[in-house]
Design an enzyme around this catalytic site. Sequence first.
Site, short mmCIF file in Angstrom:
data_model
loop_
_atom_site.label_atom_id
_atom_site.label_comp_id
_atom_site.label_asym_id
_atom_site.label_seq_id
_atom_site.Cartn_x
_atom_site.Cartn_y
_atom_site.Cartn_z
N SER A 80 0.77 4.07 -2.52
CA SER A 80 0.30 5.37 -2.64
C SER A 80 1.35 6.69 -3.01
O SER A 80 1.40 7.20 -3.81
CB SER A 80 0.31 5.56 -1.07
N LEU A 113 0.63 -1.01 -0.03
CA LEU A 113 0.17 0.24 0.58
C LEU A 113 0.97 1.20 0.51
O LEU A 113 0.88 2.00 -0.76
CB LEU A 113 -0.76 0.15 1.41
N TYR A 114 1.98 0.68 0.27
CA TYR A 114 3.03 2.71 1.31
C TYR A 114 3.37 2.86 -0.56
O TYR A 114 3.27 3.83 -1.16
CB TYR A 114 3.74 1.97 1.31
N ALA A 115 4.14 1.56 -1.14
CA ALA A 115 4.68 1.70 -2.38
C ALA A 115 3.39 2.61 -3.46
O ALA A 115 3.71 3.50 -4.50
CB ALA A 115 5.62 0.63 -3.39
#
Length: 186
Positions: free
Chosen positions: A6, A2-4
């Site tokens: 975003s 999810l971090y990547a």
Amino acid sequence: SLYAASKKSNELMAHTYSHLYNLPTTGLRFFTVYGPWGRPDMALFLFTKAILSGEPINVFNHGKMRRDFTYIDDIVEGVVRVMDKIPESNSNWSGENPDPGSSKAPYKIYNIGNNNPVELLKFIEVIESCLGMKAQKNMLPMQPGDVPINYADVNDLMQDVDFKPNTPIEVGVKQFIDWYRDYYKI
């Protein structure tokens, strides 16, 4: 992860503005930044605090993951060098052989990282050496959404602004530990 996702979403929105409004847009990707005044939720900060307190550290993927630890001074130098490099349209850009760091729009992405992935267990050894203390390690499996290796391709950075981050972890970690001990009076 999810971090990547975003981060990639932000780059896509910037690219859209660049394309629609001919707005020069530069994206910077930082790779595992560490150093004095760093984020207290990052590994170096967490590990240092725990080791000095005699508490165990959580070591995910049994320490086998590799990261492109990049010292803050190298990040700053990269940002300063890129600031005056206004992106231009890449007239050779092709969807058949795309360059993910450029576009037909005035858009450019730069990775700022050491381009030298270090195994987490090696990173911990350097921290232990700088502290003069051994860590109690709580070896754990890989976290969901994490990746085993992550490092920067800095060819565009070297080509366009003649810079490649190069602070060895032994130097950067020592500078962080010295700052930490001074700041927290340890």
